[in-house]
Write a protein that holds these residues in place. Structure first.
Motif, PDB file in Angstrom:
ATOM      1  N   CYS A 115     -11.494  -0.043   5.402  1.00 35.27           N
ATOM      2  CA  CYS A 115     -10.331  -0.068   4.492  1.00 35.27           C
ATOM      3  C   CYS A 115      -9.841   1.340   4.150  1.00 35.27           C
ATOM      4  O   CYS A 115      -8.641   1.624   4.225  1.00 35.27           O
ATOM      5  N   THR A 151      -7.348  -3.509   4.968  1.00 32.37           N
ATOM      6  CA  THR A 151      -7.491  -2.922   3.619  1.00 32.37           C
ATOM      7  C   THR A 151      -7.814  -3.995   2.575  1.00 32.37           C
ATOM      8  O   THR A 151      -8.115  -3.676   1.424  1.00 32.37           O
ATOM      9  N   GLN A 177      -8.052 -11.821   5.237  1.00 32.62           N
ATOM     10  CA  GLN A 177      -7.356 -10.561   5.548  1.00 32.62           C
ATOM     11  C   GLN A 177      -6.030 -10.800   6.268  1.00 32.62           C
ATOM     12  O   GLN A 177      -5.090 -10.023   6.089  1.00 32.62           O
ATOM     13  N   ASN A 197       0.833  -1.221   0.000  1.00 29.65           N
ATOM     14  CA  ASN A 197       0.000   0.000   0.000  1.00 29.65           C
ATOM     15  C   ASN A 197       0.862   1.263   0.000  1.00 29.65           C
ATOM     16  O   ASN A 197       0.404   2.329  -0.415  1.00 29.65           O
ATOM     17  N   ASN A 205      -1.599   4.779   4.587  1.00 29.19           N
ATOM     18  CA  ASN A 205      -0.483   4.024   4.000  1.00 29.19           C
ATOM     19  C   ASN A 205       0.046   4.718   2.744  1.00 29.19           C
ATOM     20  O   ASN A 205       1.254   4.800   2.520  1.00 29.19           O
ATOM     21  N   GLU A 253      -7.458   3.597   6.438  1.00 25.02           N
ATOM     22  CA  GLU A 253      -6.163   2.934   6.639  1.00 25.02           C
ATOM     23  C   GLU A 253      -5.327   3.025   5.346  1.00 25.02           C
ATOM     24  O   GLU A 253      -4.138   3.362   5.365  1.00 25.02           O
ATOM     25  N   LEU A 254      -5.980   2.764   4.238  1.00 20.16           N
ATOM     26  CA  LEU A 254      -5.293   2.819   2.947  1.00 20.16           C
ATOM     27  C   LEU A 254      -4.759   4.231   2.680  1.00 20.16           C
ATOM     28  O   LEU A 254      -3.627   4.410   2.223  1.00 20.16           O
ATOM     29  N   GLY A 284      -9.330  -2.997  -2.701  1.00 24.21           N
ATOM     30  CA  GLY A 284      -8.748  -2.230  -1.603  1.00 24.21           C
ATOM     31  C   GLY A 284      -7.242  -2.189  -1.681  1.00 24.21           C
ATOM     32  O   GLY A 284      -6.676  -1.641  -2.629  1.00 24.21           O
ATOM     33  N   GLY A 285      -6.587  -2.810  -0.675  1.00 23.53           N
ATOM     34  CA  GLY A 285      -5.121  -2.813  -0.644  1.00 23.53           C
ATOM     35  C   GLY A 285      -4.616  -4.184  -0.261  1.00 23.53           C
ATOM     36  O   GLY A 285      -5.325  -5.176  -0.419  1.00 23.53           O
TER      37      GLY A 285
END
Ligand SMILES: NC(=O)C1=CN([C@@H]2O[C@H](COP(=O)(O)OP(=O)(O)OC[C@H]3O[C@@H](n4cnc5c(N)ncnc54)[C@H](O)[C@@H]3O)[C@@H](O)[C@H]2O)C=CC1
Ligand SMILES: O=C([O-])CC(=O)C(=O)O
Length: 234
Positions: free
Chosen positions: A215, A97, A124, A38, A222, A218-219, A91-92
């Protein structure tokens, strides 16, 4: 140890490799596996941008292992061959994520309740499970080799002109750009230049809406961390 803990070691290595690619092979397609994906993908993009050679169609974060795990673990729950339970993951590539879209799979959409919660958690955190089990001796080596080969083959098929090659990958993406999240993994059609078309994520279940909500912030953190690292580099 989380993937984000790898940032301090890997950020400068990835930045320096990206700078070398920008100098000697600016037209290369770059497939980033090094964690935290990410952040390392934005690091590569920002480094190439500084050199004036960034082409978003040629940079990919390899999230295929999340797709492989989703199919494998769903197959186990359903007692089916994983080849018959493909799952799109968006997402990541770290913990919250990673957003598997089980509701879009004809085979897996009926999984619910505690079985669903456990399955999503395993998808995850499957990578963390392996890292813990190997206790300092590296990560998911063989399954990553499989996933890396799978994504590379898909890209080569697209580059060779095959139509309809679609797979999730973490790319520069307009989908959540308005929220300051300009890298995102969703289904991407691969073509002669690399990224040909970024697909929207499609309809989500109520559970998936919640996963996406967890997600995105947090993404964003990052991605910003990766960009800030390059901005602070000489
Ligand atoms: N995207 C994904 O799904 C996955 C990503 N990974 C990531 O892939 C990376 C490698 O994982 P492992 O093979 O398990 O780690 P590892 O620790 O077994 O291997 C790392 C290798 O990098 C080499 N290395 C260290 N510094 C270097 C430098 N400056 N330049 C070139 N090479 C250098 C080391 O000598 C070692 O051979 C990690 O960042 C890991 O988190 C691993 C599995 C899945
Ligand atoms: O966490 C790690 O270093 C390995 C990884 O990305 C995975 O197995 O998905």
């Amino acid at each position: 140890m989380t993937r984000d803990d790898l940032f301090n070691t890997n950020a400068s290595i990835v930045r320096d490799l990206a700078a070398a690619i920008g100098r000697v092979a600016p037209d290369a397609h770059i497939l980033v596996i090094s964690n935290p994906v990410n952040s390392t993908v934005p690091i590569v993009a920002a480094t190439l941008e500084k050199q004036g050679v960034f082409d978003p169609r040629r940079l990919f974060g390899v999230t295929t292992l999340d797709v492989v795990r989703s199919a494998r673990f769903s197959g186990e729950v359903l007692n089916k061959d994983p080849a018959s339970t493909p799952i799109t993951v968006v997402g990541g590539h770290s913990g919250p994520t990673i957003v598997p879209l089980l509701s879009q799979s004809p085979a897996a959409k009926g999984i619910s309740g505690e079985v669903y919660q456990k399955l999503v958690h395993r998808i995850q955190y499957g990578g963390d499970e392996v890292v813990k089990a190997k206790d300092g001796a590296g990560s998911a080596t063989l399954s990553m080799a499989f996933a890396g080969a799978k994504f590379t083959n898909a890209l080569l098929r697209g580059l060779n002109g095959e139509k309809g090659v679609v797979t999730p990958t973490f790319v520069k993406s307009p989908l959540y750009e308005s929220q300051g999240i300009d890298f995102f993994s969703s289904d991407v059609e691969l073509g002669p230049e690399g990224v040909a078309k970024i697909h929207p994520i499609g309809p989500l279940s109520a559970e998936e809406e919640k996963l996406l909500e967890a997600c995105l912030p947090e993404l964003k953190k990052n991605i910003e961390k990766g960009k800030a690292f390059v901005a602070q580099s000489a």
